[in-house]
Design a protein around this motif. Sequence first.
Motif, PDB file in Angstrom:
ATOM      1  N   UNK A  19     -60.754 -17.003  38.729  1.00  0.00           N
ATOM      2  CA  UNK A  19     -60.866 -17.190  37.281  1.00  0.00           C
ATOM      3  C   UNK A  19     -59.490 -17.202  36.620  1.00  0.00           C
ATOM      4  N   UNK A  20     -58.620 -16.315  37.065  1.00  0.00           N
ATOM      5  CA  UNK A  20     -57.256 -16.299  36.537  1.00  0.00           C
ATOM      6  C   UNK A  20     -56.527 -17.591  36.889  1.00  0.00           C
ATOM      7  N   UNK A  21     -56.745 -18.073  38.103  1.00  0.00           N
ATOM      8  CA  UNK A  21     -56.115 -19.334  38.524  1.00  0.00           C
ATOM      9  C   UNK A  21     -56.589 -20.500  37.632  1.00  0.00           C
ATOM     10  N   UNK A  22     -57.874 -20.503  37.276  1.00  0.00           N
ATOM     11  CA  UNK A  22     -58.398 -21.537  36.373  1.00  0.00           C
ATOM     12  C   UNK A  22     -57.685 -21.479  35.030  1.00  0.00           C
ATOM     13  N   UNK A  27     -53.720 -23.380  31.131  1.00  0.00           N
ATOM     14  CA  UNK A  27     -52.558 -23.089  30.296  1.00  0.00           C
ATOM     15  C   UNK A  27     -51.389 -24.000  30.647  1.00  0.00           C
ATOM     16  N   UNK A  28     -51.222 -24.310  31.929  1.00  0.00           N
ATOM     17  CA  UNK A  28     -50.186 -25.268  32.331  1.00  0.00           C
ATOM     18  C   UNK A  28     -50.432 -26.614  31.655  1.00  0.00           C
ATOM     19  N   UNK A  61     -49.344 -17.798  30.392  1.00  0.00           N
ATOM     20  CA  UNK A  61     -49.461 -18.358  31.737  1.00  0.00           C
ATOM     21  C   UNK A  61     -48.630 -17.545  32.732  1.00  0.00           C
ATOM     22  N   UNK A  62     -47.407 -17.218  32.340  1.00  0.00           N
ATOM     23  CA  UNK A  62     -46.547 -16.422  33.214  1.00  0.00           C
ATOM     24  C   UNK A  62     -47.136 -15.034  33.466  1.00  0.00           C
ATOM     25  N   UNK A  76     -51.236 -20.611  40.741  1.00  0.00           N
ATOM     26  CA  UNK A  76     -51.235 -22.057  40.532  1.00  0.00           C
ATOM     27  C   UNK A  76     -49.982 -22.425  39.752  1.00  0.00           C
ATOM     28  N   UNK A  77     -49.379 -23.521  40.121  1.00  0.00           N
ATOM     29  CA  UNK A  77     -48.159 -23.917  39.413  1.00  0.00           C
ATOM     30  C   UNK A  77     -48.250 -25.333  38.865  1.00  0.00           C
TER      31      UNK A  77
END
Length: 159
Positions: A19-22, A27-28, A61-62, A76-77
């Motif tokens: 979920x955080x990665x999503x 946000x990216x 995001x950071x 995720x970047x």
Amino acid sequence: MTTRVPDKAQDMNSETIESLQELVRGLEDSVKYHHEAAKGIDDDFVAQTFREIASERKQICDNLSGFVALADEKPADDGTFGGTLRTIWTSFRTGLNGGDSTVVLIEAERAEDAIVQKFKDVLPEIAGNPINAKLNGYFSVVKNGHDRVKALRDAYQAK
């Protein structure tokens, strides 16, 4: 009173991490979108607003990437394919309309709806998790950015 946040991998399960990665990917997308929109618009005030929102989103995001890293996962970047298409589409429309603020703000409000919805989808999944309070605070910042863009869009459409 301090809010407890995860400080080790066992505090977050795999669903929380995903979920955080999503959110990181969303946000990216938002950061890229707002930077590109700021470049293509003729109105300095709107461009500055977009840059401020991009900066806020980058910080969130950071922070979320840091939580993912705490769980010994690689954050995720990059954004999403849909986010990339939205940025390209807005650049195209901006070019066709000569940097018209109204057109850019209409597209920006759609992009804002997407990141707000992503948070709304993830927040129930994180309920009860140690990171929940942080995510609610981040959601407030994101929602505020959405509301700023929407207010600008409405003001420019009324002209």
